[in-house]
Design an enzyme around this catalytic site. Structure first.
Site, PDB file in Angstrom:
ATOM      1  N   GLU A 127      48.473  29.197 -27.125  1.00 54.60           N
ATOM      2  CA  GLU A 127      48.492  28.490 -28.404  1.00 54.60           C
ATOM      3  C   GLU A 127      47.135  27.832 -28.620  1.00 54.60           C
ATOM      4  O   GLU A 127      46.594  27.191 -27.725  1.00 54.60           O
ATOM      5  CB  GLU A 127      49.570  27.395 -28.430  1.00 54.60           C
ATOM      6  CG  GLU A 127      50.999  27.890 -28.289  1.00 54.60           C
ATOM      7  CD  GLU A 127      52.015  26.745 -28.276  1.00 54.60           C
ATOM      8  OE1 GLU A 127      51.650  25.620 -28.704  1.00 54.60           O
ATOM      9  OE2 GLU A 127      53.145  26.958 -27.823  1.00 54.60           O
ATOM     10  N   GLU A 144      55.583  24.990 -21.718  1.00 55.51           N
ATOM     11  CA  GLU A 144      54.964  23.748 -21.265  1.00 55.51           C
ATOM     12  C   GLU A 144      55.916  22.912 -20.399  1.00 55.51           C
ATOM     13  O   GLU A 144      56.078  21.701 -20.613  1.00 55.51           O
ATOM     14  CB  GLU A 144      54.458  22.940 -22.457  1.00 55.51           C
ATOM     15  CG  GLU A 144      53.425  23.684 -23.299  1.00 55.51           C
ATOM     16  CD  GLU A 144      52.811  22.826 -24.399  1.00 55.51           C
ATOM     17  OE1 GLU A 144      53.448  21.831 -24.802  1.00 55.51           O
ATOM     18  OE2 GLU A 144      51.695  23.141 -24.855  1.00 55.51           O
TER      19      GLU A 144
END
Length: 488
Positions: A264, A116
């Site tokens: 995720e 991220e």
């Protein structure tokens, strides 16, 4: 009989792809992480064939060798800068991928370049280094004869959005500050037949807004009273809407058919009023059934979807900056014990997962508040200390241990620290405010843990502090102890 046999074979065949598509995120931000060999055996026992890591730890990869479990290894964000040098990237590939690439080795499928890195809250810290690092890693893999291993960048869903005046999936576009960067990166991924990896969290939509409709976070048919309407499509859950916003964003830069991996997705079980085992089970029941049926989304219907659940195990030193729930994402407790029944094949036959085996624990000794303490003036100070160096997030508002009195809160904090410190005698004193006990102080809803012994974990026995400063949960616990003790 023949007809029934055909039906059974069809059901079995349909279940196989879903199981093969499902992976687990294996995080290790814990004071006493389970030994890799124990975790790997647990993955095998539960039929998990894919795992996503957050590093390329030698002990972890050695434990995965010879298992045929597909692996996504990772380069942490802190290493992205040095990976902009090709020689460094080549050396990393040689040391962390090539060395395991042999018959009986590790089945590495992906390399996650960062995690991220384009989060808006990072304020561009990794914007200039991520794409060069991605290029160098993939080129190094290709040059090493490992072009079947794909480099990808797991991204948060905040890299794309829809405009405020037209908040529908079909209007999805990449964030304006990184549009050019994302366009280049998507083109590179497409050129190398690598997937776009995204992390999607319906729970966070609920956590961040009290006005968010609860049912829209789940997959229950007919539960949403007001679907999001978009060009004749009725979106009844935020996962589909989020995913299709990404599809539209990819289409806008010329790659609407780029493969997407869900890096995720999951639901926490503690640390917030919506982080409960009941909600987690509801979420997974819906998600896994959809994966098994290859339902896809409105813009990508009837498709295989590669998904990694987040996460496998609770991690007691994850940063709580986003929220206290961060330490409770596991479908299993920190020690590999299941929290709730679940069917990973998506067939709805929920049973408890096979727990971790051969786990050794510290002695059944807890540390609790000393009812004979004469001077309580420093109680809040000592609870503050305990919760700074141990996990007290279960004591926060809406959490599993929130209903206790001041003495219960103090006992929980003292015990959490005592266990992190491997039950050292001096770790249960707190200026004569605490005493050890062999009587379990747990309540019907609040579990006072006994920590894993060093033989079952990779713990060094040294004190490991939680990531980041004293979190909001610990401050809340401190305030509660102060208030309740005055009222006691």
């Amino acid at each position: 009989m023949l007809a029934w046999l055909c039906v059974l074979l069809a059901v079995a065949a349909a279940a196989v792809p879903a199981a093969e598509a499902l992976g687990m995120n294996w995080g290790t931000q814990a004071t006493h992480p389970l030994a890799p060999k124990i975790v790997v055996q647990m993955l095998k026992d539960n039929g998990v064939n894919k795992v996503k890591l957050f590093d390329a730890d030698q002990g972890t990869l050695s434990a995965l060798a010879g298992t045929d479990i597909e692996v996504m290894v990772a380069i942490p964000n802190v290493l992205l800068d040095v990976m902009t040098d090709y020689d460094t990237a080549r050396d990393w590939v040689r040391h962390n991928v090539s060395r395991y690439h042999f018959d009986g080795g590790v089945k590495i499928k992906y390399v996650a370049v960062g995690n991220e890195p384009f989060l808006a809250s990072y304020n561009g810290t990794f914007d200039k280094v991520t794409f060069p690092a991605l290029q160098n890693i993939q080129n190094a893999l290709n040059d090493a004869g490992l072009s079947d291993v794909k480099a990808t960048v797991p991204l948060n869903a905040d890299v794309y959005n829809s405009p405020a005046d037209n908040p529908v999936p079909s209007a999805g576009r990449f964030r304006k500050d990184i549009t050019d960067l994302m366009t280049q990166m998507v083109q590179f991924l497409a050129n190398n037949s690598a997937p776009f990896t995204v992390n999607i969290y319906p729970y966070l939509s609920l956590y961040l807004s009290d006005d968010f409709p609860v049912d829209f976070a789940f997959f229950d048919e007919g539960a949403v009273a007001r679907p999001v309407l978009d060009n004749g499509i009725a979106y009844t859950n935020v996962f589909d809407a989020n995913f299709d916003t990404l599809v539209s964003s990819l289409k806008a830069v010329g790659h609407g058919d780029l493969p997407i991996v869900i890096g995720e997705v999951g639901w926490p079980t503690d640390g917030d009023k919506h982080a409960t085992a009941v909600y987690a089970q509801r979420f997974y029941n819906g998600l896994l059934a959809r994966l098994a049926a290859h339902k896809g989304t409105p813009l990508r219907p009837n498709q295989y979807m590669e998904v990694y659940l987040f996460g496998l195990l609770d991690e007691d030193i994850k940063s709580v900056a986003p929220g206290a729930f961060e330490r409770h994402w596991g479908i299993l407790r920190f020690d590999g014990q299941p929290k709730f029944p679940i069917d990973l094949t998506g067939q709805g036959q929920n049973t408890m997962l096979v727990p971790a085996k051969d786990v050794e624990y510290l002695p059944r000794t807890w540390c609790v508040y000393n009812s004979n303490a004469k001077d309580t003036s420093k109680l809040a100070e000592n609870v503050n200390f305990a919760c700074t160096f141990a996990d007290c997030t279960a004591l926060g508002y809406g959490s599993t241990c929130a209903g206790m009195d001041a003495i219960g809160n103090a006992s929980y904090a003292f015990n959490a620290y005592f266990q992190v410190q491997n039950q050292r005698d001096e770790a249960c004193d707190f200026q004569a405010l605490a005493v050890p006990t062999q009587t379990d102080p747990s309540t019907a809803t609040c579990n006072f843990t006994i920590q894993i012994a060093a033989a079952s974990s990779t713990s060094t026995g040294q004190r490991r502090t939680p990531a980041g400063p004293l979190g909001a949960a610990a401050l809340l616990v401190l305030a509660l102890v102060q208030l309740l003790f005055m009222l006691h």
